[in-house]
Design a protein around this motif. Sequence first.
Motif, PDB file in Angstrom:
ATOM      1  N   ARG A 101      -5.688 -27.475   1.060  1.00  0.00           N
ATOM      2  CA  ARG A 101      -4.689 -28.307   0.384  1.00  0.00           C
ATOM      3  C   ARG A 101      -3.305 -27.930   0.890  1.00  0.00           C
ATOM      4  NH1 ARG A 101      -7.366 -26.489  -4.704  1.00  0.00           N
ATOM      5  NH2 ARG A 101      -8.777 -28.164  -5.281  1.00  0.00           N
ATOM      6  N   SER A 102      -2.346 -28.776   0.591  1.00  0.00           N
ATOM      7  CA  SER A 102      -0.945 -28.422   0.857  1.00  0.00           C
ATOM      8  C   SER A 102      -0.483 -27.481  -0.247  1.00  0.00           C
ATOM      9  CB  SER A 102      -0.071 -29.676   0.865  1.00  0.00           C
ATOM     10  OG  SER A 102      -0.008 -30.248  -0.434  1.00  0.00           O
ATOM     11  N   ALA A 103       0.593 -26.754   0.023  1.00  0.00           N
ATOM     12  CA  ALA A 103       1.155 -25.880  -1.004  1.00  0.00           C
ATOM     13  C   ALA A 103       1.598 -26.712  -2.205  1.00  0.00           C
ATOM     14  CB  ALA A 103       2.330 -25.082  -0.444  1.00  0.00           C
ATOM     15  N   ASN A 104       2.147 -27.896  -1.964  1.00  0.00           N
ATOM     16  CA  ASN A 104       2.582 -28.770  -3.050  1.00  0.00           C
ATOM     17  C   ASN A 104       1.410 -29.162  -3.945  1.00  0.00           C
ATOM     18  OD1 ASN A 104       4.918 -30.503  -4.068  1.00  0.00           O
ATOM     19  ND2 ASN A 104       3.262 -31.985  -3.862  1.00  0.00           N
ATOM     20  N   ALA A 105       0.294 -29.569  -3.331  1.00  0.00           N
ATOM     21  CA  ALA A 105      -0.884 -29.951  -4.109  1.00  0.00           C
ATOM     22  C   ALA A 105      -1.424 -28.754  -4.888  1.00  0.00           C
ATOM     23  CB  ALA A 105      -1.966 -30.524  -3.198  1.00  0.00           C
ATOM     24  N   GLU A 106      -1.386 -27.588  -4.275  1.00  0.00           N
ATOM     25  CA  GLU A 106      -1.879 -26.379  -4.951  1.00  0.00           C
ATOM     26  C   GLU A 106      -1.012 -26.045  -6.160  1.00  0.00           C
ATOM     27  OE1 GLU A 106      -4.721 -23.840  -5.695  1.00  0.00           O
ATOM     28  OE2 GLU A 106      -4.776 -25.025  -3.863  1.00  0.00           O
ATOM     29  N   ILE A 107       0.296 -26.169  -6.024  1.00  0.00           N
ATOM     30  CA  ILE A 107       1.202 -25.913  -7.148  1.00  0.00           C
ATOM     31  C   ILE A 107       0.898 -26.876  -8.292  1.00  0.00           C
ATOM     32  CG2 ILE A 107       3.615 -26.070  -7.908  1.00  0.00           C
ATOM     33  CD1 ILE A 107       4.356 -24.949  -5.091  1.00  0.00           C
ATOM     34  N   GLU A 108       0.660 -28.152  -7.965  1.00  0.00           N
ATOM     35  CA  GLU A 108       0.352 -29.133  -9.012  1.00  0.00           C
ATOM     36  C   GLU A 108      -0.955 -28.772  -9.712  1.00  0.00           C
ATOM     37  OE1 GLU A 108       0.009 -33.908  -9.838  1.00  0.00           O
ATOM     38  OE2 GLU A 108       0.713 -33.224  -7.892  1.00  0.00           O
ATOM     39  N   ILE A 109      -1.955 -28.360  -8.965  1.00  0.00           N
ATOM     40  CA  ILE A 109      -3.235 -27.964  -9.568  1.00  0.00           C
ATOM     41  C   ILE A 109      -3.052 -26.741 -10.457  1.00  0.00           C
ATOM     42  CG2 ILE A 109      -5.490 -26.952  -9.009  1.00  0.00           C
ATOM     43  CD1 ILE A 109      -5.557 -28.980  -6.656  1.00  0.00           C
ATOM     44  N   LEU A 110      -2.312 -25.759  -9.975  1.00  0.00           N
ATOM     45  CA  LEU A 110      -2.074 -24.555 -10.782  1.00  0.00           C
ATOM     46  C   LEU A 110      -1.330 -24.891 -12.073  1.00  0.00           C
ATOM     47  CD1 LEU A 110      -1.120 -22.071  -7.932  1.00  0.00           C
ATOM     48  CD2 LEU A 110      -3.221 -22.034  -9.310  1.00  0.00           C
ATOM     49  N   LEU A 111      -0.360 -25.788 -11.991  1.00  0.00           N
ATOM     50  CA  LEU A 111       0.382 -26.189 -13.195  1.00  0.00           C
ATOM     51  C   LEU A 111      -0.531 -26.924 -14.176  1.00  0.00           C
ATOM     52  CD1 LEU A 111       3.762 -27.348 -11.642  1.00  0.00           C
ATOM     53  CD2 LEU A 111       3.382 -25.368 -13.126  1.00  0.00           C
ATOM     54  N   ARG A 112      -1.388 -27.820 -13.668  1.00  0.00           N
ATOM     55  CA  ARG A 112      -2.321 -28.525 -14.545  1.00  0.00           C
ATOM     56  C   ARG A 112      -3.291 -27.558 -15.217  1.00  0.00           C
ATOM     57  NH1 ARG A 112      -2.333 -33.946 -14.417  1.00  0.00           N
ATOM     58  NH2 ARG A 112      -1.145 -34.947 -12.781  1.00  0.00           N
ATOM     59  N   GLU A 113      -3.777 -26.555 -14.456  1.00  0.00           N
ATOM     60  CA  GLU A 113      -4.665 -25.555 -15.042  1.00  0.00           C
ATOM     61  C   GLU A 113      -3.956 -24.761 -16.134  1.00  0.00           C
ATOM     62  OE1 GLU A 113      -6.065 -23.249 -11.728  1.00  0.00           O
ATOM     63  OE2 GLU A 113      -7.503 -24.779 -11.118  1.00  0.00           O
ATOM     64  N   ALA A 114      -2.706 -24.394 -15.888  1.00  0.00           N
ATOM     65  CA  ALA A 114      -1.936 -23.641 -16.880  1.00  0.00           C
ATOM     66  C   ALA A 114      -1.704 -24.475 -18.138  1.00  0.00           C
ATOM     67  CB  ALA A 114      -0.605 -23.178 -16.284  1.00  0.00           C
ATOM     68  N   LEU A 115      -1.389 -25.754 -17.965  1.00  0.00           N
ATOM     69  CA  LEU A 115      -1.207 -26.632 -19.121  1.00  0.00           C
ATOM     70  C   LEU A 115      -2.505 -26.770 -19.902  1.00  0.00           C
ATOM     71  CD1 LEU A 115       0.991 -29.454 -17.535  1.00  0.00           C
ATOM     72  CD2 LEU A 115       1.700 -27.849 -19.326  1.00  0.00           C
ATOM     73  N   SER A 116      -3.602 -26.958 -19.193  1.00  0.00           N
ATOM     74  CA  SER A 116      -4.908 -27.099 -19.841  1.00  0.00           C
ATOM     75  C   SER A 116      -5.266 -25.841 -20.633  1.00  0.00           C
ATOM     76  CB  SER A 116      -5.972 -27.388 -18.787  1.00  0.00           C
ATOM     77  OG  SER A 116      -7.227 -27.519 -19.383  1.00  0.00           O
ATOM     78  N   ALA A 117      -4.961 -24.678 -20.070  1.00  0.00           N
ATOM     79  CA  ALA A 117      -5.245 -23.418 -20.758  1.00  0.00           C
ATOM     80  C   ALA A 117      -4.471 -23.311 -22.070  1.00  0.00           C
ATOM     81  CB  ALA A 117      -4.914 -22.235 -19.849  1.00  0.00           C
ATOM     82  N   ARG A 118      -3.347 -24.002 -22.156  1.00  0.00           N
ATOM     83  CA  ARG A 118      -2.541 -24.005 -23.377  1.00  0.00           C
ATOM     84  C   ARG A 118      -2.851 -25.196 -24.276  1.00  0.00           C
ATOM     85  NH1 ARG A 118       3.118 -21.376 -22.885  1.00  0.00           N
ATOM     86  NH2 ARG A 118       2.657 -19.633 -21.512  1.00  0.00           N
ATOM     87  N   GLY A 119      -3.863 -25.969 -23.896  1.00  0.00           N
ATOM     88  CA  GLY A 119      -4.272 -27.094 -24.725  1.00  0.00           C
ATOM     89  C   GLY A 119      -3.453 -28.346 -24.530  1.00  0.00           C
ATOM     90  N   ILE A 120      -2.738 -28.423 -23.424  1.00  0.00           N
ATOM     91  CA  ILE A 120      -1.907 -29.593 -23.147  1.00  0.00           C
ATOM     92  C   ILE A 120      -2.577 -30.397 -22.050  1.00  0.00           C
ATOM     93  CG2 ILE A 120       0.344 -30.399 -22.334  1.00  0.00           C
ATOM     94  CD1 ILE A 120       1.444 -27.667 -23.381  1.00  0.00           C
ATOM     95  N   ARG A 121      -2.849 -31.662 -22.326  1.00  0.00           N
ATOM     96  CA  ARG A 121      -3.503 -32.519 -21.350  1.00  0.00           C
ATOM     97  C   ARG A 121      -2.454 -33.363 -20.630  1.00  0.00           C
ATOM     98  NH1 ARG A 121      -5.706 -37.479 -20.628  1.00  0.00           N
ATOM     99  NH2 ARG A 121      -7.644 -37.553 -19.436  1.00  0.00           N
ATOM    100  N   ALA A 122      -2.438 -33.255 -19.312  1.00  0.00           N
ATOM    101  CA  ALA A 122      -1.548 -34.081 -18.493  1.00  0.00           C
ATOM    102  C   ALA A 122      -2.432 -35.032 -17.698  1.00  0.00           C
ATOM    103  CB  ALA A 122      -0.716 -33.207 -17.558  1.00  0.00           C
ATOM    104  N   PRO A 123      -2.511 -36.294 -18.119  1.00  0.00           N
ATOM    105  CA  PRO A 123      -3.405 -37.229 -17.423  1.00  0.00           C
ATOM    106  C   PRO A 123      -3.020 -37.385 -15.958  1.00  0.00           C
ATOM    107  CG  PRO A 123      -2.194 -38.339 -19.182  1.00  0.00           C
ATOM    108  CD  PRO A 123      -1.759 -36.921 -19.170  1.00  0.00           C
ATOM    109  N   ASN A 124      -4.027 -37.577 -15.128  1.00  0.00           N
ATOM    110  CA  ASN A 124      -3.782 -37.815 -13.707  1.00  0.00           C
ATOM    111  C   ASN A 124      -3.145 -39.179 -13.524  1.00  0.00           C
ATOM    112  OD1 ASN A 124      -4.892 -35.396 -12.817  1.00  0.00           O
ATOM    113  ND2 ASN A 124      -6.940 -36.246 -12.739  1.00  0.00           N
ATOM    114  N   ALA A 125      -2.206 -39.248 -12.601  1.00  0.00           N
ATOM    115  CA  ALA A 125      -1.581 -40.530 -12.271  1.00  0.00           C
ATOM    116  C   ALA A 125      -2.567 -41.345 -11.452  1.00  0.00           C
ATOM    117  CB  ALA A 125      -0.308 -40.285 -11.465  1.00  0.00           C
ATOM    118  N   ALA A 126      -2.370 -42.640 -11.465  1.00  0.00           N
ATOM    119  CA  ALA A 126      -3.212 -43.504 -10.637  1.00  0.00           C
ATOM    120  C   ALA A 126      -3.020 -43.108  -9.180  1.00  0.00           C
ATOM    121  CB  ALA A 126      -2.818 -44.959 -10.850  1.00  0.00           C
TER     122      ALA A 126
END
Length: 66
Positions: free
Chosen positions: A27-52
């Motif tokens: 992956r690109s570093a940008n894509a990896e950062i987005e995945i890591l942020l989504r995982e961190a949000l999910s771990a805190r119970g916050i759902r960030a829906p994927n964009a189309a």
Amino acid sequence: MQKKAFALRLDPTVYAAIERLAAAELRSANAEIEILLREALSARGIRAPNAAPARRGRPPKDGHPN
């Protein structure tokens, strides 16, 4: 949906670790950062829906649905 662009300042060692992880995951570093942020949000119970997903290819000609 267009992605939000913004400047992000990171410790160089953190960015290097993200680059290594991104390379291992093909992956690109940008894509990896987005995945890591989504995982961190999910771990805190916050759902960030994927964009189309972005539309690929040529835009349709005027007057044609495809």
